[in-house]
Design a protein around this motif. Structure first.
Motif, PDB file in Angstrom:
ATOM      1  N   ASP A  93       0.820  -1.218   0.000  1.00 37.53           N
ATOM      2  CA  ASP A  93       0.000   0.000   0.000  1.00 37.53           C
ATOM      3  C   ASP A  93       0.851   1.263   0.000  1.00 37.53           C
ATOM      4  N   GLY A  94       1.980   1.229   0.665  1.00 32.04           N
ATOM      5  CA  GLY A  94       2.831   2.415   0.730  1.00 32.04           C
ATOM      6  C   GLY A  94       4.044   2.333  -0.179  1.00 32.04           C
ATOM      7  N   PHE A  95       4.002   1.460  -1.196  1.00 39.32           N
ATOM      8  CA  PHE A  95       5.146   1.301  -2.102  1.00 39.32           C
ATOM      9  C   PHE A  95       5.377   2.602  -2.863  1.00 39.32           C
ATOM     10  N   ALA A  96       6.539   3.211  -2.665  1.00 38.31           N
ATOM     11  CA  ALA A  96       6.785   4.578  -3.156  1.00 38.31           C
ATOM     12  C   ALA A  96       7.494   4.563  -4.504  1.00 38.31           C
ATOM     13  N   SER A  97       6.847   4.003  -5.510  1.00 35.74           N
ATOM     14  CA  SER A  97       7.438   3.989  -6.847  1.00 35.74           C
ATOM     15  C   SER A  97       7.367   5.380  -7.464  1.00 35.74           C
ATOM     16  N   ASN A  98       8.458   5.771  -8.135  1.00 35.96           N
ATOM     17  CA  ASN A  98       8.424   7.030  -8.896  1.00 35.96           C
ATOM     18  C   ASN A  98       8.357   6.768 -10.396  1.00 35.96           C
ATOM     19  N   ASP A  99       8.072   5.503 -10.771  1.00 32.37           N
ATOM     20  CA  ASP A  99       7.897   5.115 -12.171  1.00 32.37           C
ATOM     21  C   ASP A  99       9.133   5.423 -13.012  1.00 32.37           C
ATOM     22  N   ALA A 100      10.295   5.294 -12.412  1.00 34.68           N
ATOM     23  CA  ALA A 100      11.540   5.572 -13.122  1.00 34.68           C
ATOM     24  C   ALA A 100      12.003   4.345 -13.892  1.00 34.68           C
ATOM     25  N   ALA A 101      12.806   4.574 -14.922  1.00 34.36           N
ATOM     26  CA  ALA A 101      13.448   3.469 -15.625  1.00 34.36           C
ATOM     27  C   ALA A 101      14.431   2.781 -14.686  1.00 34.36           C
ATOM     28  N   ASP A 102      14.480   1.466 -14.742  1.00 35.06           N
ATOM     29  CA  ASP A 102      15.401   0.661 -13.945  1.00 35.06           C
ATOM     30  C   ASP A 102      15.299   0.968 -12.449  1.00 35.06           C
ATOM     31  N   GLU A 103      14.089   1.234 -11.977  1.00 36.24           N
ATOM     32  CA  GLU A 103      13.866   1.295 -10.532  1.00 36.24           C
ATOM     33  C   GLU A 103      14.026  -0.118  -9.983  1.00 36.24           C
ATOM     34  N   ARG A 104      14.635  -0.264  -8.792  1.00 35.97           N
ATOM     35  CA  ARG A 104      15.015  -1.598  -8.324  1.00 35.97           C
ATOM     36  C   ARG A 104      14.455  -1.901  -6.933  1.00 35.97           C
ATOM     37  N   VAL A 105      14.263  -3.196  -6.681  1.00 39.99           N
ATOM     38  CA  VAL A 105      13.894  -3.691  -5.357  1.00 39.99           C
ATOM     39  C   VAL A 105      14.767  -4.891  -5.037  1.00 39.99           C
ATOM     40  N   LYS A 106      14.891  -5.180  -3.739  1.00 41.42           N
ATOM     41  CA  LYS A 106      15.481  -6.437  -3.309  1.00 41.42           C
ATOM     42  C   LYS A 106      14.346  -7.416  -3.018  1.00 41.42           C
ATOM     43  N   LEU A 107      14.441  -8.590  -3.615  1.00 42.78           N
ATOM     44  CA  LEU A 107      13.494  -9.664  -3.348  1.00 42.78           C
ATOM     45  C   LEU A 107      14.107 -10.560  -2.277  1.00 42.78           C
TER      46      LEU A 107
END
Length: 281
Positions: A31-45
């Motif tokens: 719900d609070g995922f702060a994506s900025n819709d950038a290219a190559d935005e990354r997360v750790k799984l």
């Protein structure tokens, strides 16, 4: 800066190609995922080595820390392929590659639990007009796709992508004028990334110096970085080259070797460029 961590649940999976698996995550933690819709935005799984619910770490500029006695999760970095704030769903594309995260993705089913840390990063140059050069292997395809999708109309790009064979090709879209070249290994015994390095060296450079983004096997990326910096004389702010994995090493071994090599180079008083080259990534 503390990086947010949340629990997620697999909602759907599907094979995009025989070499690429899309995993869709959901759950109230996003719900609070702060994506900025950038290219190559990354997360750790983050994945539990024994299955089930992984332990949650605290993540800041010093790295990851876990409660005493907690089972340390498998942690791997992936590009955010898409985040839908209305459906509260996060999509990650995972190359069918050696490693525990790829093995998990291949058998993942709705209801499986994981955790996500992030998002972080982003390739800001994707918003720049002008000329772009992108290069990578199958593991870089998700990031290349996000960059191409965000290039503005009027920009131009050449994308060099090394794959096993044509079955790994994906449909890629862009508003920019894109020349796409698939470099197929087709069972060749050449080292991973060799076709990319060869193509980069043979490239006829446009009159306008491009912005360069490249990612893939670490030793191939080291060769490409040296070519751009030392042979072509590109300024550091014109290229971003990242090693994602290391041929012949497991993911954990590659990470440990990378950190040790860079620390040794710094201890020997190496320059910033030499530190870059010493590490695998």
């Amino acid at each position: 800066m503390r990086i947010p961590v949340c629990r997620v649940v697999v909602r759907a999976t599907r094979w995009l190609t025989p070499r690429m698996r899309r995993v869709t995550f959901g759950g109230p933690g996003l719900d609070g995922f702060a994506s900025n819709d950038a290219a190559d935005e990354r997360v750790k799984l983050l994945l539990s080595p024994s299955g089930g619910r992984p332990a949650l770490p605290q993540i800041d500029e010093r790295g990851l820390s876990y409660p005493p006695g907690a089972e340390r999760p498998v942690s791997r970095t992936f590009t955010v392929r898409r985040f839908d704030p209305d459906a509260v769903e996060l999509e990650i594309d995972i190359a069918h590659h050696n490693g525990r995260a790829a093995a998990w993705a291949a058998r993942a089913q709705p209801g499986d639990e994981a955790a996500i840390a992030g998002p972080t990063g982003g390739y800001e140059s994707a918003a720049s007009p002008g000329c772009h050069l992108l290069a990578g292997d199958e593991t870089a395809l998700p990031a290349i796709a996000t960059i191409l999708e965000r290039l503005p109309a009027g920009a131009s790009a050449e994308a060099l992508i090394e794959i096993g064979d044509r079955r790994a090709e994906l449909e890629l879209t862009s508003r920019a004028d894109v020349r796409l070249r698939w470099l197929e290994r087709n069972g060749a015994r050449a080292p991973a990334g060799a076709l990319l390095v060869e193509a980069m060296r043979a490239l006829a450079w446009p009159p306008e110096t491009p912005r360069v983004w490249a990612a893939g096997e670490a030793l191939a990326m080291r060769a490409i970085r040296r070519h751009l910096r030392d042979e072509l004389g590109l300024a550091r702010d014109r290229f971003q080259v990242v090693g994602y994995w290391r041929d012949s090493l497991s993911e954990d071994e590659a990470i440990e070797a990378h950190l040790a090599a860079q620390e040794a180079a710094r201890g020997a008083g190496a320059s910033e460029a030499e530190v870059d080259d010493a590490g695998l990534y």
